[in-house]
Write a protein that holds these residues in place. Structure first.
Motif, PDB file in Angstrom:
ATOM      1  N   LEU A 112       6.084  15.727   9.214  1.00 31.84           N
ATOM      2  CA  LEU A 112       7.395  16.247   9.667  1.00 31.84           C
ATOM      3  C   LEU A 112       8.106  16.967   8.521  1.00 31.84           C
ATOM      4  CD1 LEU A 112       9.883  16.321  11.638  1.00 31.84           C
ATOM      5  CD2 LEU A 112      10.483  14.068  10.710  1.00 31.84           C
ATOM      6  N   MET A 113       8.126  16.347   7.355  1.00 28.89           N
ATOM      7  CA  MET A 113       8.786  16.925   6.174  1.00 28.89           C
ATOM      8  C   MET A 113       8.186  18.294   5.836  1.00 28.89           C
ATOM      9  SD  MET A 113       9.003  15.237   2.369  1.00 28.89           S
ATOM     10  CE  MET A 113       7.253  15.459   2.061  1.00 28.89           C
ATOM     11  N   CYS A 114       6.864  18.374   5.831  1.00 31.35           N
ATOM     12  CA  CYS A 114       6.192  19.639   5.504  1.00 31.35           C
ATOM     13  C   CYS A 114       6.418  20.677   6.607  1.00 31.35           C
ATOM     14  CB  CYS A 114       4.698  19.400   5.294  1.00 31.35           C
ATOM     15  SG  CYS A 114       4.315  18.335   3.888  1.00 31.35           S
ATOM     16  N   ASN A 115       6.323  20.250   7.851  1.00 29.55           N
ATOM     17  CA  ASN A 115       6.520  21.180   8.974  1.00 29.55           C
ATOM     18  C   ASN A 115       7.952  21.703   9.031  1.00 29.55           C
ATOM     19  OD1 ASN A 115       3.872  21.163   9.828  1.00 29.55           O
ATOM     20  ND2 ASN A 115       4.168  19.524  11.332  1.00 29.55           N
ATOM     21  N   ASN A 116       8.932  20.857   8.693  1.00 32.42           N
ATOM     22  CA  ASN A 116      10.322  21.325   8.635  1.00 32.42           C
ATOM     23  C   ASN A 116      10.440  22.521   7.679  1.00 32.42           C
ATOM     24  OD1 ASN A 116      11.303  19.391  10.399  1.00 32.42           O
ATOM     25  ND2 ASN A 116      12.039  18.017   8.782  1.00 32.42           N
ATOM     26  N   ALA A 117       9.798  22.389   6.506  1.00 28.47           N
ATOM     27  CA  ALA A 117       9.878  23.459   5.504  1.00 28.47           C
ATOM     28  C   ALA A 117       9.179  24.723   5.993  1.00 28.47           C
ATOM     29  CB  ALA A 117       9.266  22.988   4.189  1.00 28.47           C
ATOM     30  N   MET A 118       8.124  24.554   6.792  1.00 27.90           N
ATOM     31  CA  MET A 118       7.399  25.724   7.308  1.00 27.90           C
ATOM     32  C   MET A 118       8.058  26.279   8.564  1.00 27.90           C
ATOM     33  SD  MET A 118       3.394  24.956   6.481  1.00 27.90           S
ATOM     34  CE  MET A 118       3.282  23.363   7.192  1.00 27.90           C
ATOM     35  N   THR A 178       2.868   1.080  10.522  1.00 23.64           N
ATOM     36  CA  THR A 178       1.482   1.533  10.325  1.00 23.64           C
ATOM     37  C   THR A 178       1.467   2.683   9.326  1.00 23.64           C
ATOM     38  OG1 THR A 178       1.641   3.212  12.051  1.00 23.64           O
ATOM     39  CG2 THR A 178       0.898   1.009  12.743  1.00 23.64           C
ATOM     40  N   LEU A 179       0.291   2.953   8.747  1.00 27.35           N
ATOM     41  CA  LEU A 179       0.131   4.094   7.843  1.00 27.35           C
ATOM     42  C   LEU A 179       0.402   5.392   8.598  1.00 27.35           C
ATOM     43  CD1 LEU A 179      -0.757   5.323   5.121  1.00 27.35           C
ATOM     44  CD2 LEU A 179      -3.111   5.185   5.935  1.00 27.35           C
ATOM     45  N   GLN A 180       0.065   5.397   9.891  1.00 21.58           N
ATOM     46  CA  GLN A 180       0.263   6.606  10.704  1.00 21.58           C
ATOM     47  C   GLN A 180       1.748   6.985  10.774  1.00 21.58           C
ATOM     48  OE1 GLN A 180      -2.248   8.603  11.941  1.00 21.58           O
ATOM     49  NE2 GLN A 180      -0.483   9.971  12.199  1.00 21.58           N
ATOM     50  N   GLU A 181       2.620   5.991  10.816  1.00 17.83           N
ATOM     51  CA  GLU A 181       4.068   6.293  10.893  1.00 17.83           C
ATOM     52  C   GLU A 181       4.559   6.981   9.614  1.00 17.83           C
ATOM     53  OE1 GLU A 181       5.260   2.575  13.866  1.00 17.83           O
ATOM     54  OE2 GLU A 181       6.133   2.695  11.859  1.00 17.83           O
ATOM     55  N   LEU A 182       4.036   6.547   8.462  1.00 25.57           N
ATOM     56  CA  LEU A 182       4.412   7.228   7.204  1.00 25.57           C
ATOM     57  C   LEU A 182       3.819   8.627   7.185  1.00 25.57           C
ATOM     58  CD1 LEU A 182       5.135   6.195   3.798  1.00 25.57           C
ATOM     59  CD2 LEU A 182       3.017   7.499   3.911  1.00 25.57           C
ATOM     60  N   THR A 183       2.555   8.736   7.658  1.00 26.79           N
ATOM     61  CA  THR A 183       1.899  10.040   7.712  1.00 26.79           C
ATOM     62  C   THR A 183       2.690  11.004   8.596  1.00 26.79           C
ATOM     63  OG1 THR A 183      -0.243   8.947   7.404  1.00 26.79           O
ATOM     64  CG2 THR A 183      -0.292  11.205   8.218  1.00 26.79           C
ATOM     65  N   LEU A 224       0.843  -1.206   0.000  1.00 27.27           N
ATOM     66  CA  LEU A 224       0.000   0.000   0.000  1.00 27.27           C
ATOM     67  C   LEU A 224       0.873   1.249   0.000  1.00 27.27           C
ATOM     68  CD1 LEU A 224      -2.790   1.439   0.383  1.00 27.27           C
ATOM     69  CD2 LEU A 224      -2.309   1.349   2.833  1.00 27.27           C
ATOM     70  N   LEU A 225       1.902   1.265   0.850  1.00 28.35           N
ATOM     71  CA  LEU A 225       2.767   2.453   0.956  1.00 28.35           C
ATOM     72  C   LEU A 225       3.536   2.669  -0.344  1.00 28.35           C
ATOM     73  CD1 LEU A 225       4.124   2.115   4.614  1.00 28.35           C
ATOM     74  CD2 LEU A 225       2.048   3.240   3.779  1.00 28.35           C
ATOM     75  N   GLU A 226       3.940   1.567  -0.998  1.00 30.63           N
ATOM     76  CA  GLU A 226       4.641   1.702  -2.291  1.00 30.63           C
ATOM     77  C   GLU A 226       3.719   2.302  -3.353  1.00 30.63           C
ATOM     78  OE1 GLU A 226       6.019  -2.250  -2.937  1.00 30.63           O
ATOM     79  OE2 GLU A 226       7.828  -1.988  -1.713  1.00 30.63           O
ATOM     80  N   MET A 280      11.870   8.538   2.826  1.00 25.47           N
ATOM     81  CA  MET A 280      10.633   7.788   3.074  1.00 25.47           C
ATOM     82  C   MET A 280      10.579   6.545   2.182  1.00 25.47           C
ATOM     83  SD  MET A 280       7.987  10.992   3.427  1.00 25.47           S
ATOM     84  CE  MET A 280       6.527   9.997   3.555  1.00 25.47           C
ATOM     85  N   LYS A 281      11.016   6.682   0.942  1.00 23.43           N
ATOM     86  CA  LYS A 281      11.025   5.545   0.007  1.00 23.43           C
ATOM     87  C   LYS A 281      11.944   4.444   0.526  1.00 23.43           C
ATOM     88  CE  LYS A 281      12.056   4.639  -4.926  1.00 23.43           C
ATOM     89  NZ  LYS A 281      10.889   3.820  -5.270  1.00 23.43           N
TER      90      LYS A 281
END
Ligand SMILES: COc1ccc(C(=O)NC2CCC2)cc1-c1cc(C(C)=O)n2cccnc12
Length: 121
Positions: free
Chosen positions: A78-84, A68-73, A15-17, A57-58
């Motif tokens: 985190l990635m988006c918040n780092n940029a902000m 879990t999906l939550q861990e990828l989320t 699913l994550l792939e 992430m890949k």
């Protein structure tokens, strides 16, 4: 392609792939494709303590590090918040991160994905 013998791929990893490319397509200028370096962003590594990007992430998906999906989320947020955090609100990077966060979270939490990932209660 990894040289490891192809071990059984759990449903979550499949699913994550599938989900990751969907998220990457929301970053057409590839600002989030690779780790941000101090050379392109002065003092980045001293300001951002937990860097994250799509290539990392890949790799974590391929190494089966997400349980879990939550861990990828969480890594995506985190990635988006780092940029902000690092970039000022009037920059292309801040604006791209804000937009990516909103559109990406919709993909990750949309109901048709949820049923495939039973959360262990
Ligand atoms: C992998 O990171 C990048 C790769 C390419 C680019 C890039 O093509 N920038 C051009 C648009 C104006 C120069 C920017 C970035 C980049 C991402 C970021 C993030 C995500 O904070 N960043 C911050 C400050 C300066 N550059 C960046």
């Amino acid at each position: 392609t990894s040289l490891r013998p192809r071990q059984e791929r759990p449903a979550l990893q499949k699913l994550l792939e599938l989900l990751l490319p969907n998220l990457e397509q929301k970053d057409p200028r590839q600002f989030f494709a690779w780790p941000v370096t101090d050379s392109i962003a002065p003092n980045y590594s001293s300001i951002i303590t937990k860097p994250m990007d799509f290539s990392t992430m890949k790799q974590k998906i391929e190494d089966n590090q997400y349980k879990t999906l939550q861990e990828l989320t969480d890594d995506f947020v985190l990635m988006c918040n780092n940029a902000m955090t690092y970039n000022q609100p009037d920059t292309v990077y801040y604006k791209a991160a804000k937009r990516l966060l909103h559109t990406g979270l919709r993909t990750l939490t949309v109901d048709k994905v949820r049923p495939y990932v039973p959360t262990i209660s």
